[in-house]
Design an enzyme around this catalytic site. Structure first.
Site, short mmCIF file in Angstrom:
data_model
loop_
_atom_site.label_atom_id
_atom_site.label_comp_id
_atom_site.label_asym_id
_atom_site.label_seq_id
_atom_site.Cartn_x
_atom_site.Cartn_y
_atom_site.Cartn_z
N ASP A 46 -6.09 42.58 80.92
CA ASP A 46 -5.62 41.51 81.17
C ASP A 46 -5.85 40.05 81.56
O ASP A 46 -5.26 39.04 81.03
CB ASP A 46 -3.76 42.09 81.85
N GLU A 184 -14.12 45.97 92.15
CA GLU A 184 -14.78 45.10 91.24
C GLU A 184 -14.63 43.91 92.07
O GLU A 184 -14.30 43.82 93.18
CB GLU A 184 -13.63 43.70 90.43
O1 KIV Z 1 -8.43 42.12 82.81
C1 KIV Z 1 -9.76 43.04 82.23
O2 KIV Z 1 -10.80 42.22 81.81
C2 KIV Z 1 -10.37 43.72 83.56
C3 KIV Z 1 -11.85 43.78 83.43
C4 KIV Z 1 -12.29 42.95 83.71
C5 KIV Z 1 -11.72 44.95 84.75
O3 KIV Z 1 -9.86 43.76 84.22
#
Ligand code: KIV
Length: 267
Positions: A46, A184
């Site tokens: 997202d 993260e």
């Molecule tokens: O939304 C995203 O791209 C993510 C990744 C960075 C883990 O959640």
């Protein structure tokens, strides 16, 4: 020829100590490039709210948008494992609504798994999804959908209470059946402490080298995002500069009457 990526092949890699690769991307062409390059997992993140739509956060992204982008990604992927981010408030209102929304994503896009942000508070839901056959990826540490509650973009786990919570969250997701968890913006030593005994696959972004695998956003790793560069991003090519130079050359050639030449024209 590269083999199709499945839950079994991902766990085999973990068992054998081979690193797992994941790229977050949102369209047919970039997904095809990832697939051809042998990337294991394509995440339809997202983060598209910020990277693709130019929004300030991921919060406004809708379920319809995630489905739209995943369908495009799916057409570009022959073998990689496709994971879809469930957007903000598509799984928090009630378990029934969450189940319905996750089922829609799986039925309408052909994706392999869904990803949800959160720990203990979503464990029951994760268990329910897994029990109806939907593979679930967890996401803890810095969770972008909670950017306001967390007080902005920052590393999570510098304080003792945050470290303990992170470990409890991981355990709750693992016990609930999440086959994979994204960590993260977490200190490297903490990601190691969590990953080494873990049964679930751990994927790091800003979490150091000790996770079972890594994820980066496509546009970051090919250098298309120039204005923001978190410490954990490595640009493998200066894409923005290359594209801008190409566009400048195109403009110049059109203006000077060099392009199109007879070679690029029909007789
Ligand atoms: O939304 C995203 O791209 C993510 C990744 C960075 C883990 O959640």
């Amino acid at each position: 020829m590269l083999e199709n990526v499945t839950l079994r092949s991902l766990f085999r890699k973990k068992r054998e100590g081979q690193k797992i690769t994941m790229v977050s991307t949102y369209d047919y062409i970039s997904a095809r490039l990832c697939d051809e390059a042998g990337i294991d997992c394509v995440l339809v993140g997202d983060s598209l709210g910020m990277v693709f739509q130019g929004l300030e956060s991921t919060l406004p992204v809708t379920l319809e948008e995630m489905i739209y982008h995943t369908k495009a990604v799916k057409r570009g992927v022959k073998r990689a494992f496709i994971i879809v981010d469930m957007p903000f408030m598509s799984y928090q209102v009630s378990q029934e609504e969450a189940l319905r929304n996750c089922a829609r994503v799986m039925k309408e896009t052909g994706a392999n798994a869904v990803k949800l942000e959160g720990g203990q508070e979503i464990a029951e839901l994760v268990h329910r999804l897994v029990s109806v056959g939907i593979p679930v990826v967890g996401h803890i540490g810095f969770t972008p959908q909670s950017v306001h509650a967390l007080g902005g973009y920052r590393v999570i786990g510098k304080k003792e209470d945050e470290r303990e919570k992170l470990k409890r969250d991981f355990k709750a997701l693992e016990d609930a059946g999440a086959f994979m968890v994204v960590l993260e913006s977490v200190p490297s030593y903490l990601a190691k402490e969590i990953s080494q005994p873990a049964k679930s696959i751990t994927i790091g972004i800003g979490a150091g080298p000790h996770c079972d695998g890594q994820v980066l956003v496509f546009h970051d790793l090919v250098g298309l995002v120039e204005d923001i560069k978190p410490k954990f991003v490595k640009r493998y090519v200066e894409g923005a500069k290359i594209f801008r130079d190409a566009l400048k050359r195109y403009k110049e050639e059109v203006e000077k009457g060099i392009f199109p030449s007879e070679e690029e024209s029909y007789g």
